[in-house]
Design an enzyme around this catalytic site. Structure first.
Site, mmCIF file in Angstrom:
data_model
loop_
_atom_site.group_PDB
_atom_site.id
_atom_site.type_symbol
_atom_site.label_atom_id
_atom_site.label_comp_id
_atom_site.label_asym_id
_atom_site.label_seq_id
_atom_site.Cartn_x
_atom_site.Cartn_y
_atom_site.Cartn_z
ATOM 1 N N ASP A 97 -5.447 0.108 8.881
ATOM 2 C CA ASP A 97 -5.113 0.184 7.416
ATOM 3 C C ASP A 97 -5.886 -0.987 6.920
ATOM 4 O OD1 ASP A 97 -4.016 2.618 7.327
ATOM 5 O OD2 ASP A 97 -1.776 1.757 7.083
ATOM 6 N N LYS A 137 0.752 -1.167 0.064
ATOM 7 C CA LYS A 137 -0.027 -0.156 0.067
ATOM 8 C C LYS A 137 0.763 1.493 -0.015
ATOM 9 C CE LYS A 137 -0.188 1.927 3.408
ATOM 10 N NZ LYS A 137 -0.160 2.420 4.930
#
Ligand code: C5P
Length: 291
Positions: free
Chosen positions: A141, A13
């Site tokens: 996240d 990410k």
């Protein structure tokens, strides 16, 4: 019936921009971020087995303990929620290709892939919102890693707005080999109420993306650099190699540079690697918004 062995990717990410806009009463920070996901990532293999097992291989296996891993926490959480009877023993192999504690959400992405993988192996048919709720309990996240597409995230990272037309981008990732503790970086923030991110341009290409990103920030950059000054060197190396935009992802220390095409990215990566053989330097491509 799902196959008894299969593997899933757990993509890196990258926060192309990350604005810290406030703080909740519980100490968590309010963020506005544009996150994208890369072709590069970890890989997980799931196999029905006579008893639970977990092993870690790959370049960064040594940085991880196999008894307190987000993969196991995701497995156990799923069992707790759905009942052990529906969740028979499973053998999980994690191929750790991403540096640990590096701002690329590796652990969160591994947890997201575990939730998806086991939900498939165990035939649980969990909806995306249910998976996201389970994921949020494992880390801020994890919901965005479950989505794994270009998106804007707000709240503490769990409020997601998918971007409909963000482009795929050629990128070089550079990590100078230092582990950064996320809570430490947040603690060192001098200003917790910063201006918001604003809307990214529609139908952006590489140039428009670089132009817009030049007006954004990663508010965790300054506190992270105060812990790991090499972050500044990594950003300089990417700019000198011709990046149209360079920034830091998450709480660092990984930095990324955007390049006009795959060949430019490969050339830049080779040049940086030559000068810094001990750094993690990888060209990759981000996944654009699905058509
Ligand atoms: O949720 P996760 O475990 O990834 O977060 C690690 C730490 O980072 C938290 O314990 C918290 O100290 C900090 N954090 C924060 N605000 C966020 C996300 C993380 O302060 N939005």
């Amino acid at each position: 019936m799902p196959p008894v062995t299969f593997s899933l990717r757990a993509p890196a990410k990258i926060n192309l921009a990350l604005h810290v806009t406030g703080r909740r009463a519980d100490g968590y920070h309010l963020l506005e971020t544009l996150a994208v996901f890369c072709e590069l990532g970890d890989r997980l293999e799931f196999r029905a087995a006579p008893q639970d097992a977990f092993a870690i291989t790959g370049r960064f296996a040594a940085g991880l303990s196999d008894d307190d891993n987000l993969v196991l926490r995701a497995r156990d959480r799923l069992r707790q929620e759905t009942g052990a009877a529906r969740c028979p023993p499973v053998s999980i192999l994690l191929e750790k290709n991403l540096p640990v504690a590096s701002g690329m959400g590796g652990g969160s992405s591994d947890a997201a892939a575990t939730l998806r993988g086991l939900s498939r192996l165990w035939d649980l048919h969990l909806s995306d919102p249910t998976l996201a709720e389970l994921g949020a309990a494992l880390g801020a996240d994890v919901p965005m890693c479950l989505a794994a597409r270009p998106l804007l995230a707000g709240g503490i990272g769990e409020k997601l707005v998918p971007l409909q037309d963000w482009p795929a981008l050629d990128m070089v990732l550079v990590n100078p080999g230092m582990v950064v503790s996320t809570p430490n970086v947040f603690r060192r923030l001098e200003n917790r109420e910063n201006p918001p991110l604003g809307a990214p341009p529609r139908q952006a290409d590489y140039r428009a993306a670089c132009f817009w990103l030049a007006g954004t920030r990663n508010d965790l950059g300054a506190p992270a650099r105060s812990i790991v000054p090499e972050i500044g060197q990594a950003l300089d190396a990417l700019r000198e190699a011709g990046a149209g935009f360079a920034g830091m992802t998450g709480s660092g220390a990984t930095c990324f540079g955007l390049f006009s095409g795959p060949r430019a990215a490969s050339r830049a990566a080779a040049g940086i690697r030559d000068r810094h053989p001990d750094w993690f330097v990888e060209p990759t491509r981000t996944m654009g918004a699905p058509a």
